[in-house]
Structure formats: C-alpha cells, structure tokens
Motif scaffolding. Structure first.
Motif, PDB file in Angstrom:
ATOM      1  N   ILE A 122       0.874  -1.164   0.000  1.00 30.30           N
ATOM      2  CA  ILE A 122       0.000   0.000   0.000  1.00 30.30           C
ATOM      3  C   ILE A 122       0.913   1.216   0.000  1.00 30.30           C
ATOM      4  N   TYR A 123       0.693   2.115  -0.951  1.00 30.63           N
ATOM      5  CA  TYR A 123       1.457   3.353  -1.057  1.00 30.63           C
ATOM      6  C   TYR A 123       0.559   4.484  -0.576  1.00 30.63           C
ATOM      7  N   CYS A 124       0.989   5.167   0.459  1.00 29.40           N
ATOM      8  CA  CYS A 124       0.189   6.220   1.076  1.00 29.40           C
ATOM      9  C   CYS A 124       0.843   7.575   0.857  1.00 29.40           C
ATOM     10  N   VAL A 125       0.014   8.583   0.646  1.00 31.97           N
ATOM     11  CA  VAL A 125       0.493   9.951   0.502  1.00 31.97           C
ATOM     12  C   VAL A 125       0.033  10.730   1.733  1.00 31.97           C
ATOM     13  N   TYR A 126       0.987  11.355   2.397  1.00 31.95           N
ATOM     14  CA  TYR A 126       0.708  12.125   3.612  1.00 31.95           C
ATOM     15  C   TYR A 126       1.325  13.510   3.503  1.00 31.95           C
ATOM     16  N   ILE A 127       0.709  14.450   4.178  1.00 38.99           N
ATOM     17  CA  ILE A 127       1.282  15.777   4.376  1.00 38.99           C
ATOM     18  C   ILE A 127       1.608  15.863   5.864  1.00 38.99           C
ATOM     19  N   ALA A 128       2.854  16.215   6.172  1.00 41.42           N
ATOM     20  CA  ALA A 128       3.286  16.238   7.572  1.00 41.42           C
ATOM     21  C   ALA A 128       4.469  17.187   7.724  1.00 41.42           C
ATOM     22  N   PRO A 129       4.696  17.660   8.942  1.00 36.22           N
ATOM     23  CA  PRO A 129       5.809  18.594   9.146  1.00 36.22           C
ATOM     24  C   PRO A 129       7.183  17.955   8.962  1.00 36.22           C
ATOM     25  N   ASP A 130       7.270  16.631   9.206  1.00 35.45           N
ATOM     26  CA  ASP A 130       8.567  15.959   9.093  1.00 35.45           C
ATOM     27  C   ASP A 130       8.364  14.453   9.038  1.00 35.45           C
ATOM     28  N   VAL A 131       9.425  13.753   8.692  1.00 32.23           N
ATOM     29  CA  VAL A 131       9.371  12.299   8.546  1.00 32.23           C
ATOM     30  C   VAL A 131       9.084  11.620   9.889  1.00 32.23           C
ATOM     31  N   LEU A 132       9.527  12.213  10.986  1.00 31.65           N
ATOM     32  CA  LEU A 132       9.277  11.622  12.307  1.00 31.65           C
ATOM     33  C   LEU A 132       7.786  11.567  12.625  1.00 31.65           C
ATOM     34  N   SER A 133       7.039  12.566  12.184  1.00 26.73           N
ATOM     35  CA  SER A 133       5.587  12.577  12.397  1.00 26.73           C
ATOM     36  C   SER A 133       4.918  11.450  11.622  1.00 26.73           C
ATOM     37  N   VAL A 134       5.394  11.196  10.421  1.00 30.86           N
ATOM     38  CA  VAL A 134       4.852  10.109   9.606  1.00 30.86           C
ATOM     39  C   VAL A 134       5.177   8.765  10.253  1.00 30.86           C
ATOM     40  N   GLN A 135       6.399   8.624  10.737  1.00 33.05           N
ATOM     41  CA  GLN A 135       6.802   7.381  11.396  1.00 33.05           C
ATOM     42  C   GLN A 135       6.016   7.164  12.684  1.00 33.05           C
ATOM     43  N   LYS A 136       5.751   8.231  13.415  1.00 31.74           N
ATOM     44  CA  LYS A 136       4.968   8.124  14.655  1.00 31.74           C
ATOM     45  C   LYS A 136       3.566   7.609  14.355  1.00 31.74           C
ATOM     46  N   HIS A 137       2.951   8.099  13.277  1.00 34.26           N
ATOM     47  CA  HIS A 137       1.630   7.615  12.873  1.00 34.26           C
ATOM     48  C   HIS A 137       1.679   6.113  12.616  1.00 34.26           C
ATOM     49  N   ALA A 138       2.703   5.666  11.884  1.00 41.22           N
ATOM     50  CA  ALA A 138       2.846   4.236  11.587  1.00 41.22           C
ATOM     51  C   ALA A 138       3.027   3.429  12.872  1.00 41.22           C
ATOM     52  N   ASP A 139       3.868   3.921  13.766  1.00 43.37           N
ATOM     53  CA  ASP A 139       4.131   3.215  15.024  1.00 43.37           C
ATOM     54  C   ASP A 139       2.871   3.112  15.874  1.00 43.37           C
ATOM     55  N   MET A 140       2.161   4.222  15.999  1.00 43.62           N
ATOM     56  CA  MET A 140       0.948   4.238  16.825  1.00 43.62           C
ATOM     57  C   MET A 140      -0.149   3.356  16.241  1.00 43.62           C
ATOM     58  N   GLY A 141      -0.222   3.270  14.922  1.00 47.03           N
ATOM     59  CA  GLY A 141      -1.257   2.478  14.272  1.00 47.03           C
ATOM     60  C   GLY A 141      -0.886   1.030  14.068  1.00 47.03           C
ATOM     61  N   GLY A 142       0.389   0.706  14.278  1.00 40.84           N
ATOM     62  CA  GLY A 142       0.840  -0.656  14.032  1.00 40.84           C
ATOM     63  C   GLY A 142       0.961  -0.966  12.552  1.00 40.84           C
ATOM     64  N   PHE A 143       1.152   0.095  11.742  1.00 37.63           N
ATOM     65  CA  PHE A 143       1.289  -0.069  10.300  1.00 37.63           C
ATOM     66  C   PHE A 143       2.759  -0.167   9.927  1.00 37.63           C
ATOM     67  N   PRO A 144       3.120  -1.010   8.947  1.00 36.73           N
ATOM     68  CA  PRO A 144       4.501  -0.985   8.479  1.00 36.73           C
ATOM     69  C   PRO A 144       4.769   0.314   7.720  1.00 36.73           C
ATOM     70  N   ALA A 145       5.981   0.785   7.809  1.00 33.33           N
ATOM     71  CA  ALA A 145       6.430   1.939   7.012  1.00 33.33           C
ATOM     72  C   ALA A 145       7.811   1.563   6.504  1.00 33.33           C
ATOM     73  N   ASN A 146       7.835   0.704   5.476  1.00 27.24           N
ATOM     74  CA  ASN A 146       9.086   0.177   4.965  1.00 27.24           C
ATOM     75  C   ASN A 146       9.951   1.231   4.309  1.00 27.24           C
ATOM     76  N   SER A 147       9.294   2.271   3.795  1.00 27.39           N
ATOM     77  CA  SER A 147      10.015   3.368   3.160  1.00 27.39           C
ATOM     78  C   SER A 147       9.171   4.627   3.298  1.00 27.39           C
ATOM     79  N   ILE A 148       9.819   5.723   3.695  1.00 30.33           N
ATOM     80  CA  ILE A 148       9.161   7.028   3.763  1.00 30.33           C
ATOM     81  C   ILE A 148      10.030   7.984   2.957  1.00 30.33           C
ATOM     82  N   SER A 149       9.456   8.530   1.889  1.00 27.52           N
ATOM     83  CA  SER A 149      10.208   9.413   0.998  1.00 27.52           C
ATOM     84  C   SER A 149       9.501  10.752   0.868  1.00 27.52           C
ATOM     85  N   GLU A 150      10.270  11.825   0.996  1.00 27.98           N
ATOM     86  CA  GLU A 150       9.705  13.152   0.809  1.00 27.98           C
ATOM     87  C   GLU A 150       9.533  13.431  -0.679  1.00 27.98           C
ATOM     88  N   VAL A 151       8.382  13.946  -1.049  1.00 31.26           N
ATOM     89  CA  VAL A 151       8.109  14.310  -2.438  1.00 31.26           C
ATOM     90  C   VAL A 151       8.817  15.628  -2.722  1.00 31.26           C
TER      91      VAL A 151
END
Length: 90
Positions: A51-80
């Motif tokens: 699953i490829y997700c598009v997010y708007i966030a202040p930084d990569v740590l915020s995106v990773q925190k969402h994944a951690d809190m939700g129990g979702f894998p985040a195998n790769s996080i790339s800034e557009v």
C-alpha cells in the motif's frame, strides 16, 4: 508543509476486502485524530502486496509516529520533491 510517500509492505494487500480496508482506514483516522492536525492522510494506492500512502506532515518523524501508533509498516518514507504529470511537458 512537506508531502511524503510511504511504502507499506503488506502481503496480500490487493486481496483485502472492502471491510478490511475500511477497518485499516478507520484505525489510521483514529491515530490521526490523536496526533492532531499536523499530519494529514491524502490517499493511498493498494497494489498486490503493498500500500502506497500519501501524507502531508511537518517531518518524517511525524509520519513514522503515525505508523508506530497504528501498528502499520512503514518500509520506506520518501519526501516528495516535485510532482509532474502530462501538463509538465507543455
């Protein structure tokens, strides 16, 4: 605010039922509510095993925190860095 593409490796993602996808979406939205308005889920693309997700966030740590809190894998996080489409050629 930066935009990110998150690659989530989920075996059989393309075979998930609409009920399963609804549950995943609800979990994601609940976590987003907990995080506040700093992180926004734009949309996701479901393929056979990812699953490829598009997010708007202040930084990569915020995106990773969402994944951690939700129990979702985040195998790769790339800034557009740029968005292109057929009109870019004009």
């Amino acid at each position: 605010m930066p935009k990110y593409v998150i690659e989530r490796e989920i075996e059989g993602a393309g075979k998930l039922s609409s009920y399963d996808l609804k549950g995943i979406s609800q979990k994601s939205c609940n976590v987003l509510d907990e995080l506040g308005s700093k992180v926004q889920w734009v949309h996701s693309y479901v393929t056979d095993n990812k699953i490829y997700c598009v997010y708007i966030a202040p930084d990569v740590l915020s995106v990773q925190k969402h994944a951690d809190m939700g129990g979702f894998p985040a195998n790769s996080i790339s800034e557009v860095r740029s968005i292109i489409d057929p009109t870019t050629s004009e």
